[in-house]
Design an enzyme around this catalytic site. Structure first.
Site, PDB file in Angstrom:
ATOM      1  CG  HIS A  83     -26.209  38.975 -45.974  1.00  0.00           C
ATOM      2  ND1 HIS A  83     -26.448  39.633 -47.140  1.00  0.00           N
ATOM      3  CD2 HIS A  83     -24.919  38.544 -46.053  1.00  0.00           C
ATOM      4  CE1 HIS A  83     -25.365  39.615 -47.903  1.00  0.00           C
ATOM      5  NE2 HIS A  83     -24.415  38.951 -47.257  1.00  0.00           N
ATOM      6  CD  GLU A 117     -24.835  30.715 -54.113  1.00  0.00           C
ATOM      7  OE1 GLU A 117     -25.033  30.969 -55.331  1.00  0.00           O
ATOM      8  OE2 GLU A 117     -24.106  31.427 -53.396  1.00  0.00           O
TER       9      GLU A 117
END
Lengths: 367, 327
Positions: B129, B60
C-alpha cells in the site's frame, strides 16, 4: 437457498463438410447473391494470405500470421457488423478488418513495418473507429467492453465486437472483460477463433472445459458454439448476437470452431509439433470448399466463374502488393509526430537530433 | 474561498469537471456509493449517477482496458486505482496499449484518459500500500506523469490532466491527503502540465522535490535559512515530460542541486534530473549533486517505516554536506 444453473453447449451448423444442408437454413440465406459475396471474399483473403506469406519468404515483408482456415469466421463476422459498430481485432483478423475498411494494402503496410497500416477509413469513407491489430494477448477484450460501456452510456445502438484466439481465453483480461460485460449488460460480442492451436499448445492443454463457449456461464452471458468453417452458421449466430446487443439485452460469447491450417506465423514451423494426419483431416472440413460446393449445388457457381474470380483475386492482390511496395517510407521523425497531441520541449529537441542523425546516415540528404 | 485538504481538492476538481463536461466519467473499485477508499470520489455518484460514476468489478487490468475503450469513444474517463501498489495487474494495458495508441494509429485514435492512484508510504498501511514507483511510469514513452504536492496544485493539475488529450498518470501523495488545508478557489482554472513550480526563491542551492516530500523540503529550507543558507525550492509537479529548463535555470543561479524524493534511490527520477543537469550546466556546478531518497530496499512494515521516511533533518544534513563540498 439453492441456486442451480443448467447450461448445455451444442454446436450450430447448417452445412456439413461437403456443403450439404444439415438443417433448414435461416431465411436470409435465400439471398444467394449474399452467399456468393461471402464466397468471393473468402477466396480473395485466401489468395491474399498466400501472397503475404510469399512476400515474407522473399524478404519483402516482416513476420506475418496466416489466417488460412479462418476465412469463414472473419468474413462472417465482418459481414454481419454494421458500419458504425466498432471492431477490436487481434492479429489474425485480416479478413474481418478488410470487411471493415482496412484494405489488403493496409494489412501489408502493417506487417511490412509501418504504423500507417493502422490508419484506415470505414467502407463509407468516414475515419474508422475500429482499433488497430492487438498483438498482446487478450488485452483487446477489455477495450471492447469499454467501448460498449461508452455506447451504453450515450444510448447509442451500436455494438463493440472483439475477437480472440483459443489460447487468449486463458488470460485474465478475457475473463475480466466477459465478466464485466455480463455484470454491466454491455452491447458487446466476443468471438473466439478456436483454431485448436495456440502456437504449439493444443486446445486440450489450454483449458479443461469441454467447450470455450461455456466460459460465458460464469460471466452471466450466453455462450454459443458455432462451426467456424460454416459461414452460414457463423453469420447467423453473429447476426443474432449483434441484434441482441443492439436491442439492449447485453453481450454474447461466440466460440467459432475452426482449424489453423497454416503455421502460427511465418516464424513458426508447425510440423515440429503437429501431426500431418491431423492437418490433412482438417483440410476436409475447410470453409472455402464447403461454401463453394453448396453454391455449386444451388447452380449459382461453376468452374468458369471460379476461374474468372480467381483471376480477379490475383489482380486485386497484385494491385495491393504494388500499392504497398510503392508506398514511400514515412520520414523518421514521424515517430515523434504522433506521440503526444503536441510536442514537448524535450521531445522537440530529440526530434531535431533524429533528423540530424537521419541526414548523417543518408550522407546529408533528408527527404 | 474554501480551505480544503489535498483530498478534498481532488474531489472538488472531479465535481467541477464532471459538471462542466458530460464526457467526463469516473470508474474504479468502490468509487461509487462508498466514494473511494480514501473518499476522493465521495458525492459524485449522488450528483452524476451510476452511469457516469461506475463501480467496476474487482479487476485492475479491466479498469486499465475499459478506460482505453471509453477514451477511444471521446469520453474522458478518470480511473481510480485504490493504491499505486495495486496498479501492477494493469501495467500491460497502460504500457502496451494506453501509452502507444496515438502513435500506432498515426493519431487516428487518441486517449484522453487519467489513471489516478494514491501513492507513497508512511500512513501505517499494510504491505503493497506504500509504493512510490513513479519512475516506472516516467520511463514509458507516451505517458504523462503528474504528482501534486498541495491542495491548490491537486485541483489545478487534475483539471489539466482530465482536459489533456494524452494519457496521464496522476499520483496523489496520500500521506498529505488530509494534513494541510489551503484556500483553493473552485473556479475551474487548470494549472499547466509539464511545468515545475518554484515555491521559494533562493541563491545558494536548488532543492527539487515532488509529492509529500515537498513539505519536508520546504521545512528544511526554513531551517537552512536560519543558518544563513538560502535555498530555492522547486516542486517538480509533472514528472514526465520533465521541465528541466526550470531546474537548470535555477542551478545556474545557485550552483548547487539537491534532489529529494521518497522513491528508492537507484534508477529513479532523481538520477535522471542529476544527469540532465550535469549535461547542461556541469561547469556552473560548485559542488557534486546530492540526493536524499528512499533506500533500495522493500519498504518496511510500519513498525520501522519512520526510518525509511525522509525527514527534514535528512534534507538539512545533505544540504550542509553539499555546501561543505563546494569548490
Amino acid at each position: 437457498m439453492t441456486f442451480t444453473s443448467k447450461s448445455a453447449v451444442t454446436q450450430v451448423q447448417y452445412l456439413d463438410d461437403e456443403g450439404n444442408v444439415v438443417q433448414p437454413l435461416p431465411a436470409w440465406a435465400d439471398d444467394l447473391d449474399l452467399l456468393i459475396n461471402f464466397y468471393k471474399n473468402m477466396v480473395l483473403v485466401r489468395t491474399y494470405d498466400k501472397k503475404a506469406i510469399a512476400l515474407q519468404r522473399t524478404g519483402q515483408m516482416g513476420t506475418y500470421p496466416s489466417h488460412l482456415g479462418a476465412e469463414a469466421v472473419g468474413i462472417g463476422v465482418g459481414s454481419a457488423m454494421a458500419v458504425d459498430d466498432v471492431y477490436v481485432p487481434y492479429y489474425r483478423d485480416m479478413p474481418t478488418m478488410m470487411m471493415r475498411g482496412a484494405s489488403m494494402a493496409h494489412n501489408l503496410l502493417y506487417w511490412g513495418g509501418s504504423e500507417r497500416g493502422s490508419y484506415f477509413n470505414r467502407p463509407d469513407g468516414a475515419l474508422s473507429e475500429d482499433f488497430p491489430i492487438c498483438v498482446p494477448i487478450a488485452t483487446q477484450c477489455t477495450h471492447a467492453a469499454g467501448i460498449a460501456a461508452a455506447f451504453k452510456l450515450r444510448g447509442e445502438r451500436r455494438v463493440a465486437v472483439t475477437s480472440i484466439g483459443d489460447g487468449g481465453t486463458s488470460k485474465g483480461d478475457f475473463l475480466e472483460a466477459i465478466n464485466c460485460a455480463g455484470a454491466w449488460q454491455l452491447p458487446c460480442v466476443f468471438v473466439i477463433n478456436n483454431n485448436q492451436w495456440a502456437i504449439s499448445v493444443p486446445r486440450a492443454i489450454q483449458c479443461g472445459a469441454p467447450t470455450l463457449a461455456q466460459k460465458a456461464v460464469g460471466a452471466g452471458i450466453p455462450g454459443v458454439q458455432v462451426d467456424g468453417n460454416d459461414i452460414i452458421a457463423v453469420f447467423d449466430v453473429m447476426k443474432k448476437a449483434l441484434e441482441r446487443a443492439r436491442s439492449g439485452k447485453g453481450a454474447t460469447l461466440i466460440e467459432a470452431v475452426s482449424y489453423r491450417l497454416s503455421d502460427h506465423t511465418t516464424a513458426d514451423d508447425a510440423t515440429r509439433y503437429r501431426p500431418a494426419e491431423e492437418v490433412n483431416d482438417a483440410w476436409k472440413r475447410e470453409p472455402v470448399k464447403r461454401l463453394r460446393q453448396y453454391l455449386h449445388h444451388q447452380g449459382v457457381w461453376n468452374e468458369d466463374k471460379e476461374l474468372a474470380w480467381q483471376s480477379e483475386c490475383n489482380q486485386q492482390v497484385q494491385a495491393a502488393v504494388e500499392q504497398y511496395l510503392a508506398t514511400a517510407k514515412e520520414p523518421p521523425e514521424a515517430m515523434f509526430d504522433y506521440h503526444f497531441e503536441s510536442l514537448s520541449e524535450p521531445l522537440a529537441s530529440q526530434r531535431e537530433q533524429l533528423i540530424e542523425k537521419a541526414m548523417r546516415m543518408a550522407g546529408g540528404e533528408h527527404g | 474561498m474554501a480551505k480544503v485538504t489535498l483530498l478534498e481538492a481532488v474531489n472538488m476538481a472531479l465535481h467541477h469537471e464532471m459538471a462542466a463536461d458530460e464526457n467526463v466519467v469516473c470508474l474504479g473499485e468502490d468509487i461509487g456509493t462508498n466514494g473511494g477508499v480514501f473518499r476522493a470520489t465521495v458525492g459524485l455518484k449522488d450528483k452524476f449517477g451510476f452511469r457516469r460514476v461506475m463501480d467496476t468489478p474487482l479487476a485492475e487490468g479491466l479498469i486499465g482496458g475499459l478506460t482505453i475503450g471509453m477514451a477511444s469513444q471521446g469520453l474522458r474517463p478518470v480511473a481510480e486505482f485504490q493504491f499505486q501498489g495495486f496498479i501492477f495487474p494493469a501495467m500491460e494495458q497502460i504500457i502496451c496499449q494506453a501509452a502507444r495508441m496515438r502513435s500506432r494509429t498515426r493519431g487516428r485514435i487518441t486517449l484522453p484518459l487519467v489513471y489516478r492512484a494514491p501513492f507513497g508510504g508512511f500512513i501505517h498501511a499494510p504491505e503493497h500500500h506504500s509504493e512510490s514507483v513513479e519512475a516506472l511510469f516516467a520511463h514509458i514513452p507516451g505517458l504523462r506523469v503528474v504528482i501534486p504536492s498541495s491542495p491548490a496544485r491537486a485541483y489545478g493539475l487534475l483539471l489539466a490532466a482530465i482536459r489533456s488529450n494524452d494519457p496521464v498518470m496522476f499520483f496523489e501523495p496520500k500521506r498529505i491527503y488530509r494534513t494541510n488545508r489551503h484556500e483553493v478557489a473552485d473556479d475551474g482554472q487548470a494549472l499547466p502540465l509539464d511545468v515545475a513550480f518554484i515555491l521559494r526563491e533562493g541563491s545558494d542551492i536548488t532543492l527539487v522535490s515532488w509529492g509529500a516530500s515537498v513539505n519536508e523540503t520546504l521545512l528544511a529550507a526554513d531551517r537552512l535559512a536560519d543558518e544563513g543558507i538560502n535555498a530555492e525550492v522547486i516542486d517538480l509537479a509533472t514528472i514526465k515530460p520533465l521541465d528541466i529548463d526550470t531546474i537548470v535555470n535555477s542551478v545556474r543561479k545557485t550552483g548547487r542541486l539537491c534532489i529529494v524524493h521518497e522513491a528508492a534511490k537507484s534508477f529513479g527520477v532523481g538520477a535522471e534530473i542529476a544527469t540532465q543537469v550535469q549535461e547542461q550546466c556541469f561547469y556552473e556546478l560548485k559542488a557534486p549533486i546530492g540526493r536524499v531518497a528512499g533506500y533500495d530496499v522493500t519498504m518496511p512494515y510500519y513498525q520501522n517505516e519512520q526510518y525509511y521516511q525522509i525527514h527534514t533533518d535528512d534534507v538539512v544534513l545533505e544540504v550542509k554536506k553539499i555546501m561543505e563540498r563546494s569548490a
